[in-house]
Design a protein around this motif. Structure first.
Motif, PDB file in Angstrom:
ATOM      1  N   ARG A  17      66.776 -12.085  58.267  1.00  0.00           N
ATOM      2  CA  ARG A  17      67.870 -11.957  57.686  1.00  0.00           C
ATOM      3  C   ARG A  17      68.823 -11.063  56.723  1.00  0.00           C
ATOM      4  NH1 ARG A  17      73.105 -14.478  57.120  1.00  0.00           N
ATOM      5  NH2 ARG A  17      74.105 -15.379  55.202  1.00  0.00           N
ATOM      6  N   ALA A  18      67.892 -10.332  55.575  1.00  0.00           N
ATOM      7  CA  ALA A  18      67.812  -9.347  54.515  1.00  0.00           C
ATOM      8  C   ALA A  18      68.455  -8.261  55.722  1.00  0.00           C
ATOM      9  CB  ALA A  18      66.957  -8.885  54.479  1.00  0.00           C
ATOM     10  N   LEU A  19      67.792  -7.853  56.805  1.00  0.00           N
ATOM     11  CA  LEU A  19      68.022  -6.938  57.760  1.00  0.00           C
ATOM     12  C   LEU A  19      69.970  -7.145  58.424  1.00  0.00           C
ATOM     13  CD1 LEU A  19      65.135  -6.060  59.568  1.00  0.00           C
ATOM     14  CD2 LEU A  19      66.238  -4.746  57.932  1.00  0.00           C
ATOM     15  N   GLU A  20      70.095  -8.361  58.802  1.00  0.00           N
ATOM     16  CA  GLU A  20      71.520  -8.941  58.486  1.00  0.00           C
ATOM     17  C   GLU A  20      72.493  -8.180  58.158  1.00  0.00           C
ATOM     18  OE1 GLU A  20      71.077 -12.788  60.877  1.00  0.00           O
ATOM     19  OE2 GLU A  20      70.046 -11.964  62.488  1.00  0.00           O
ATOM     20  N   LEU A  21      71.934  -9.040  56.694  1.00  0.00           N
ATOM     21  CA  LEU A  21      73.379  -9.047  55.729  1.00  0.00           C
ATOM     22  C   LEU A  21      73.886  -7.279  55.626  1.00  0.00           C
ATOM     23  CD1 LEU A  21      72.256 -11.662  52.796  1.00  0.00           C
ATOM     24  CD2 LEU A  21      74.216 -11.923  54.920  1.00  0.00           C
ATOM     25  N   ALA A  22      72.479  -6.509  56.036  1.00  0.00           N
ATOM     26  CA  ALA A  22      72.895  -5.310  54.950  1.00  0.00           C
ATOM     27  C   ALA A  22      73.716  -4.210  56.244  1.00  0.00           C
ATOM     28  CB  ALA A  22      71.780  -4.381  55.478  1.00  0.00           C
ATOM     29  N   CYS A  23      73.411  -5.043  57.826  1.00  0.00           N
ATOM     30  CA  CYS A  23      74.211  -4.485  58.772  1.00  0.00           C
ATOM     31  C   CYS A  23      75.618  -4.845  58.333  1.00  0.00           C
ATOM     32  CB  CYS A  23      73.894  -4.829  60.087  1.00  0.00           C
ATOM     33  SG  CYS A  23      72.431  -3.631  60.698  1.00  0.00           S
ATOM     34  N   GLN A  24      75.867  -6.373  58.253  1.00  0.00           N
ATOM     35  CA  GLN A  24      77.171  -6.940  57.808  1.00  0.00           C
ATOM     36  C   GLN A  24      77.966  -5.657  56.859  1.00  0.00           C
ATOM     37  OE1 GLN A  24      77.598 -11.760  57.603  1.00  0.00           O
ATOM     38  NE2 GLN A  24      78.419 -10.905  55.968  1.00  0.00           N
ATOM     39  N   THR A  25      77.346  -6.216  55.741  1.00  0.00           N
ATOM     40  CA  THR A  25      77.864  -5.363  54.618  1.00  0.00           C
ATOM     41  C   THR A  25      78.479  -4.325  54.918  1.00  0.00           C
ATOM     42  OG1 THR A  25      75.846  -7.072  53.084  1.00  0.00           O
ATOM     43  CG2 THR A  25      77.214  -4.939  51.916  1.00  0.00           C
ATOM     44  N   LEU A  26      77.191  -3.050  55.461  1.00  0.00           N
ATOM     45  CA  LEU A  26      78.004  -1.677  55.700  1.00  0.00           C
ATOM     46  C   LEU A  26      79.157  -1.718  56.760  1.00  0.00           C
ATOM     47  CD1 LEU A  26      74.114   0.376  56.060  1.00  0.00           C
ATOM     48  CD2 LEU A  26      75.715   0.198  54.462  1.00  0.00           C
ATOM     49  N   GLN A  27      79.479  -2.238  57.649  1.00  0.00           N
ATOM     50  CA  GLN A  27      80.636  -2.843  58.153  1.00  0.00           C
ATOM     51  C   GLN A  27      81.714  -3.195  57.354  1.00  0.00           C
ATOM     52  OE1 GLN A  27      79.814  -2.174  61.754  1.00  0.00           O
ATOM     53  NE2 GLN A  27      82.545  -1.746  61.063  1.00  0.00           N
ATOM     54  N   ILE A  28      81.792  -4.346  56.601  1.00  0.00           N
ATOM     55  CA  ILE A  28      82.673  -4.197  56.077  1.00  0.00           C
ATOM     56  C   ILE A  28      83.133  -3.980  55.656  1.00  0.00           C
ATOM     57  CG2 ILE A  28      82.897  -5.923  54.425  1.00  0.00           C
ATOM     58  CD1 ILE A  28      81.973  -7.957  55.280  1.00  0.00           C
ATOM     59  N   GLU A  29      82.363  -2.939  54.412  1.00  0.00           N
ATOM     60  CA  GLU A  29      82.314  -1.539  53.402  1.00  0.00           C
ATOM     61  C   GLU A  29      83.190  -0.783  54.633  1.00  0.00           C
ATOM     62  OE1 GLU A  29      79.813  -0.566  50.886  1.00  0.00           O
ATOM     63  OE2 GLU A  29      80.156  -2.611  50.032  1.00  0.00           O
ATOM     64  N   ALA A  30      82.448  -0.203  55.721  1.00  0.00           N
ATOM     65  CA  ALA A  30      83.228   0.510  56.583  1.00  0.00           C
ATOM     66  C   ALA A  30      84.462   0.561  57.323  1.00  0.00           C
ATOM     67  CB  ALA A  30      82.434   1.130  57.998  1.00  0.00           C
ATOM     68  N   ASP A  31      83.943  -0.996  57.542  1.00  0.00           N
ATOM     69  CA  ASP A  31      86.067  -1.245  58.317  1.00  0.00           C
ATOM     70  C   ASP A  31      87.420  -1.400  57.188  1.00  0.00           C
ATOM     71  OD1 ASP A  31      85.382  -1.594  60.556  1.00  0.00           O
ATOM     72  OD2 ASP A  31      84.670  -4.747  59.798  1.00  0.00           O
ATOM     73  N   ALA A  32      86.602  -1.682  55.675  1.00  0.00           N
ATOM     74  CA  ALA A  32      87.859  -1.258  54.204  1.00  0.00           C
ATOM     75  C   ALA A  32      88.209   0.205  54.585  1.00  0.00           C
ATOM     76  CB  ALA A  32      87.027  -2.102  53.212  1.00  0.00           C
ATOM     77  N   ILE A  33      87.297   0.897  54.705  1.00  0.00           N
ATOM     78  CA  ILE A  33      87.856   2.478  54.061  1.00  0.00           C
ATOM     79  C   ILE A  33      88.391   2.599  55.482  1.00  0.00           C
ATOM     80  CG2 ILE A  33      87.133   4.134  54.538  1.00  0.00           C
ATOM     81  CD1 ILE A  33      84.464   4.094  52.390  1.00  0.00           C
ATOM     82  N   ILE A  34      88.190   2.474  56.555  1.00  0.00           N
ATOM     83  CA  ILE A  34      89.565   2.384  57.755  1.00  0.00           C
ATOM     84  C   ILE A  34      90.706   2.171  57.411  1.00  0.00           C
ATOM     85  CG2 ILE A  34      89.838   2.424  59.911  1.00  0.00           C
ATOM     86  CD1 ILE A  34      87.587   4.581  59.047  1.00  0.00           C
ATOM     87  N   ALA A  35      90.197   0.686  57.467  1.00  0.00           N
ATOM     88  CA  ALA A  35      92.022   0.466  56.871  1.00  0.00           C
ATOM     89  C   ALA A  35      93.123   0.710  55.823  1.00  0.00           C
ATOM     90  CB  ALA A  35      91.520  -1.221  56.492  1.00  0.00           C
ATOM     91  N   LEU A  36      91.873   1.470  54.883  1.00  0.00           N
ATOM     92  CA  LEU A  36      92.252   2.262  53.789  1.00  0.00           C
ATOM     93  C   LEU A  36      92.954   3.831  54.516  1.00  0.00           C
ATOM     94  CD1 LEU A  36      93.664   2.869  50.682  1.00  0.00           C
ATOM     95  CD2 LEU A  36      91.031   3.577  50.486  1.00  0.00           C
ATOM     96  N   LYS A  37      92.232   3.878  54.709  1.00  0.00           N
ATOM     97  CA  LYS A  37      93.047   5.420  55.781  1.00  0.00           C
ATOM     98  C   LYS A  37      94.038   5.493  56.919  1.00  0.00           C
ATOM     99  CE  LYS A  37      92.499   8.111  59.584  1.00  0.00           C
ATOM    100  NZ  LYS A  37      92.626   7.515  61.416  1.00  0.00           N
ATOM    101  N   ASN A  38      94.385   4.056  57.641  1.00  0.00           N
ATOM    102  CA  ASN A  38      95.224   3.701  58.489  1.00  0.00           C
ATOM    103  C   ASN A  38      96.445   3.438  57.456  1.00  0.00           C
ATOM    104  OD1 ASN A  38      93.950   4.044  60.669  1.00  0.00           O
ATOM    105  ND2 ASN A  38      93.410   2.042  60.381  1.00  0.00           N
ATOM    106  N   ARG A  39      96.130   3.117  56.130  1.00  0.00           N
ATOM    107  CA  ARG A  39      97.614   2.380  54.994  1.00  0.00           C
ATOM    108  C   ARG A  39      97.713   3.494  54.703  1.00  0.00           C
ATOM    109  NH1 ARG A  39      94.880  -0.384  51.287  1.00  0.00           N
ATOM    110  NH2 ARG A  39      94.564  -2.153  53.107  1.00  0.00           N
TER     111      ARG A  39
END
Length: 350
Positions: A17-39
């Protein structure tokens, strides 16, 4: 996992579960930066590689305002946004844009005196309604300082007051409760880095400028240390004239402890060099040294470096020609110093 570690872990711990959350966290934050770049790219109806309409983009306007600022850039925020504001101010200051952090609560009790009409004020608040910021932002506006807001809400009070608003909205926080600032602070920090990079490029900021802001770091030592700062000079320079015996030259090498000696003419210009390595190679072919002068065995026309050159230039010469010692000569060709690779190592140039 060792048995000892397993014994001290709480029963509720789930490694998968810890590893899954780590990957999920990094993906959410990466998506946030990509969305900012597109904006940012879409804000003026343009692609990132197009110059058409770029000046209409809020990000470009913010950079232009910061470039034209004749005072300092003051960055402010509270809580997690305050931590991000401190980092942004630090990054700006170290890359050529004079900047400082001011705590909004302290600003309301006197520190606002640090802000002048010539400054640019960057206010950071995810909600855009932070009470401590909203208590001082109207005063900053009345002073005449430029106001740039970074919020997650275009319609917030802070966004409406700002000269330029940079939207750092994220779809969700990485926190499983969607409460703790995580993706939003990451996106804000990334946008601050983007501002700093755009500004340093526009200012023509160079490695040498960066080094002056970081004299204690490795880059500072490499770009600010000159040969004269680390060379051996005066009586510490190993030097003999061409007519002395090889034996006398070896004594000079031993006494000066740099594993070499320069051979100089009557004007103290280096005409040759002899090293410990040369001696070892000489022993393989010559048995009787008694009749040899240093002129018989020296290497003529030795390589030199100038005292005002950077120490890294000396390193480059040593590496290129695979030598451990280097003579230092001034503009008139006079021997003024000597370098051993260990001198550069001690100075942490390499």
């Amino acid at each position: 996992m060792s048995v000892i570690h397993a014994k001290i872990l709480p029963k509720s711990f789930n490694a998968k579960r810890a590893l899954e959350l780590a990957c999920q966290t990094l993906q959410i934050e990466a998506d946030a930066i990509i969305a900012l770049k597109n904006r940012i790219s879409d804000s003026a109806g343009m692609s990132a590689d197009s110059a058409m309409g770029a000046i209409e983009a809020p990000f470009a306007q913010a950079v232009a305002l910061l470039l034209s600022c004749t005072g300092r850039v003051v960055v402010s925020g509270i809580g997690k946004s305050g931590h991000i504001a401190r980092k942004i101010a630090s990054t700006l200051a170290s890359t050529g844009t004079p900047a400082l952090f001011i705590h909004p609560a302290e600003a309301a009790h006197g520190d606002l005196g640090m802000v002048t009409e010539n400054d640019a004020f960057i206010a950071i608040s995810n909600s855009g309604e932070t009470a401590e910021l909203m208590a001082i932002v109207p005063i900053v506006k009345r002073m005449g300082a430029t106001l740039i807001a970074m919020t997650g809400n275009d319609h917030s009070s802070l966004a409406q007051l700002a000269t330029v608003h940079l939207n750092v909205k994220v779809d969700q926080e990485a926190c499983t409760l969607n409460l703790a600032p995580t993706a939003s602070t990451t996106a804000t920090l990334a946008l601050g880095d983007a501002l700093a990079v755009a500004l340093l490029d526009a200012r023509g900021f160079r490695e040498e400028d960066f080094a002056r802001s970081h004299p204690g770091g490795a880059l500072g030592r490499r770009l600010l240390t000159h040969v004269r700062d680390v060379m051996r000079s005066g009586v510490d320079i190993p030097a003999v004239t061409a007519e002395v015996s090889l034996s006398a030259a070896l004594l000079e090498i031993t006494h000066k402890g740099i594993a070499m000696t320069a051979i100089v003419d009557d004007k103290f210009h280096p005409v040759g060099v002899f090293t410990d390595g040369d001696l070892r190679r000489l022993i393989e072919h010559v048995q009787d040294f008694s009749k040899l002068t240093i002129a018989d065995v020296m290497h003529a026309n030795p390589r030199t470096v100038g005292p005002d050159q950077l120490a890294v230039d000396a390193v480059q010469i040593m590496e290129e020609f695979r030598i451990n010692q280097l003579l230092v000569a001034d503009a008139d060709g006079k021997l003024v110093g000597a370098l051993h690779i260990h001198d550069l190592t001690r100075a942490k140039v390499i």
